[in-house]
Scaffold this active site. Structure first.
Site, PDB file in Angstrom:
ATOM      1  N   GLU A 196      11.570  24.668  45.168  1.00 35.34           N
ATOM      2  CA  GLU A 196      11.979  23.904  43.768  1.00 35.34           C
ATOM      3  C   GLU A 196      13.119  24.766  42.975  1.00 35.34           C
ATOM      4  OE1 GLU A 196       9.428  25.983  44.751  1.00 35.34           O
ATOM      5  OE2 GLU A 196       8.795  27.463  43.336  1.00 35.34           O
ATOM      6  N   HIS A 198      10.641  28.918  48.259  1.00 32.27           N
ATOM      7  CA  HIS A 198      10.408  27.980  47.112  1.00 32.27           C
ATOM      8  C   HIS A 198      11.522  27.100  46.730  1.00 32.27           C
ATOM      9  CE1 HIS A 198       7.515  30.531  45.018  1.00 32.27           C
ATOM     10  NE2 HIS A 198       7.964  31.572  45.661  1.00 32.27           N
ATOM     11  N   CYS A 248       4.887  28.541  48.775  1.00 35.54           N
ATOM     12  CA  CYS A 248       4.769  29.882  49.158  1.00 35.54           C
ATOM     13  C   CYS A 248       3.398  30.145  49.172  1.00 35.54           C
ATOM     14  CB  CYS A 248       5.489  30.513  47.980  1.00 35.54           C
ATOM     15  SG  CYS A 248       5.708  32.449  48.581  1.00 35.54           S
TER      16      CYS A 248
HETATM   17  N1  GLN Z   1       1.314  36.381  46.850  1.00 33.72           N
HETATM   18  C1  GLN Z   1       1.843  35.747  48.034  1.00 33.72           C
HETATM   19  C2  GLN Z   1       2.961  36.866  48.538  1.00 33.72           C
HETATM   20  O1  GLN Z   1       3.273  37.702  48.112  1.00 33.72           O
HETATM   21  C3  GLN Z   1       2.896  34.502  47.662  1.00 33.72           C
HETATM   22  C4  GLN Z   1       4.022  34.899  46.824  1.00 33.72           C
HETATM   23  C5  GLN Z   1       4.529  33.392  45.991  1.00 33.72           C
HETATM   24  O2  GLN Z   1       3.702  32.591  45.863  1.00 33.72           O
HETATM   25  N2  GLN Z   1       5.750  33.641  45.578  1.00 33.72           N
HETATM   26  O3  GLN Z   1       3.358  36.679  49.785  1.00 33.72           O
END
Ligand code: GLN
Length: 542
Positions: free
Chosen positions: A508, A506, A380
């Site tokens: 994970e 994600h 992400c």
């Molecule tokens: N801050 C970034 C966004 O809002 C990444 C978010 C994250 O890593 N879950 O897109």
């Protein structure tokens, strides 16, 4: 009809109540019983989505897009279920709906009270998990410890459940801690007695007590707890700190907890079969060669903030018959020291995160990975970092950024989608939950997964900006995973690099000890081929 097991905690927090719940789920499932799980969190936030990871640890995202407590991650990993937003209830949610109903006039002029209105709402939400899952057993964990002011309505609600659902359909298990006094080499039961008294004061008599301790508890201590707390001796279960959390189901099973629950709740089941799990734990505990992964984040001071990432690495390492050694690298301190610290690792992970702080250190780590050909997995935010870093290299300027960190960037390679610009609320307004991702044939991602379409969980606002897709692709970025309409770049990887890949989702959250996630398996597989010495050869930096 579902039966319920309620788990409370006493004495202190952080004694592994969540792991115990997950383990009980596992031992019941191993008997062929269907299980669902719920966590009741007494705090007033509607969900942990807006809380700092320093306060709350990781926010676990369910497939239907709920931002939940990290204990749901334990439940999913141990039991192998997919939970929904109904599985995490907070006081904030309960009070919001009671007050919304009151404003709508649903209570017909009545006085709204904690008992029965708030407790009814809690019970409605507990039963919803049974309705949705149709599971035979619903395990409900009450967050916090007995005696907390804000936990009272939850305890009152679960007390009422025994009367409502019938005595044979409800079981209470209390998880406590036995402190060890070094001077006399004794485990003390008094705090457990006090916390059971506190439970009884509100009308709950536990059926079993799990005693967490750092030392094995003797028969004499069990007798004492059994006597003072009025619990069968066989239901006083010793939960000694174990080498790995995945051993806890085996400890509880071997201590007879599975049999006890089955008998007390009158469940008809097969004999438990934990053979596969036992073999997995034996493999996990066997000595193995390590593979060193640097985790570059800004919350590394609190490792719970990256719980699922840590576990996914452990699962993937096991698949390669390795153990993972994580170097926790604080991205804010990585600046001048970047090379030295990063030279010690065989692979790099940049996990999720929010806000500008610590970003520059992460960009340095991505640059190091690209130039030194160190395997890299971005999760992400880690994908945003990979794209920003390559963008800075391509356009020869540090002005390349995400608009999350620089709203006026001349090179916003990561940006909001046009339809998101008007969103002002913070809670629950991200792209959340499972979305499909089509993999491009012949890419590292497609090879890692071995299928054409994958479904992964998201939690973010910002996306790859397609205005920059062409120059970045020319510079070596491969968009190897795309949304079904081709509009959103979900996975990026780097050409001419052994393994540099990042995803907008994600992965994970979907890794399990007995079914590791392909992208983590891919990272660890590439990392174990990296010689740490190899990283030390000084390549020209540009
Ligand atoms: N801050 C970034 C966004 O809002 C990444 C978010 C994250 O890593 N879950 O897109």
């Amino acid at each position: 009809m579902s039966k319920y097991i309620f788990i409370t905690g006493g004495v202190v927090s952080s004694v592994g109540k969540g792991i115990s719940v997950a383990s009980i789920g596992r031992i019941l499932k191993s008997r062929g019983i269907s299980v669902s799980v719920q966590k009741l969190d007494p705090y007033l936030n509607v969900d942990p989505g807006t809380m700092s990871p320093f306060q709350h640890g990781e926010v676990f995202v369910t497939q239907d897009g709920a931002e939940t407590d990290l204990d749901l991650g334990h439940y999913e990993r141990f039991i192998g279920v997919e939970l929904t937003q109904a599985s995490n209830v907070t006081s904030g949610q309960v009070y919001s709906s009671v007050i919304a109903n009151e404003r709508r006039g649903d209570f017909l002029g009545g006085t709204i009270q904690v008992v029965p209105h708030v407790t009814n709402e809690i019970k409605r939400r507990i039963r919803r998990v049974a309705e949705i899952s149709q599971a035979e057993i619903i395990i409900v964990e009450v967050g916090g410890t007995v005696g907390d002011i804000e936990g009272q309505p939850f305890l009152e609600a679960i007390r009422q459940m025994r009367k409502d659902e019938g005595r044979d359909n409800v079981l209470y298990i209390h998880v406590t801690f036995l402190p060890h006094i070094a001077a006399t080499d004794e485990l003390k039961t008094k705090p457990t007695q006090h916390s059971v008294n506190e439970l009884r004061r509100i009308g709950i008599q536990p059926d079993a007590i799990l005693c967490r301790s750092d030392k094995e508890i003797s028969g004499g201590i069990k007798d004492k707890i059994s006597l003072f707390c009025d619990v069968d001796k066989e239901a006083v279960i010793s939960l000694v700190t174990s080498d790995t959390i995945y051993e806890v189901p085996l400890l509880l099973e071997d201590a007879g907890l599975g049999e006890f629950i089955v008998r007390r709740l009158g469940l008809r089941t097969d004999r438990g079969d934990l053979d596969g799990w036992r073999a997995m734990v034996a493999k996990l505990k066997a000595p193995k060669e390590p593979v060193t992964i640097g985790l570059v984040g800004k919350y590394v001071g609190l490792r719970d903030a990256y719980y699922s990432v840590r576990e996914a690495l452990c699962h993937a390492a096991l698949a390669h018959n390795r153990t993972v050694k994580i170097e926790w690298l604080d991205s804010e301190q990585l600046d001048g020291m970047a090379d030295d610290k990063l030279r010690q690792v065989q692979g790099i992970i940049v996990p999720g995160g929010f806000g500008y702080r610590g970003i520059e250190g992460m960009v340095k780590a991505a640059k190091f990975a690209r130039q030194r050909k160190i395997p890299y997995l971005g999760l992400c935010l880690g994908m945003h970092i990979m794209v920003i870093e390559l963008g800075r290299h391509v356009f020869h300027t540090d002005k390349v950024n995400s608009t999350e960190f620089d709203t006026d960037s001349a090179y916003p390679v990561i940006d909001l989608l046009p339809e998101q610009h008007s969103v002002e609320e913070k809670g629950g307004t991200m792209r959340l939950g499972t979305y499909p991702c089509h993999l491009v044939a012949g890419t590292v991602a497609a090879r890692a997964y071995g299928v054409d379409v994958v479904y992964e969980r998201h939690r973010h606002r910002y996306e790859f900006n397609n205005d920059f897709r062409q120059p970045l692709e020319e510079a070596g970025i491969v968009a190897s995973g795309l949304s079904p309409d081709g509009r959103l770049v979900e996975i990026t990887e780097l050409r001419d690099h052994p393994w540099m890949l990042a995803c907008q989702f994600h992965p994970e959250f979907k890794s399990r000890p007995d079914s590791p996630h392909p992208l983590f398996v891919g990272l660890v597989g590439a990392a174990k081929e990296t010689l740490i010495e190899g990283a030390q050869t000084s390549l020209p930096l540009n």
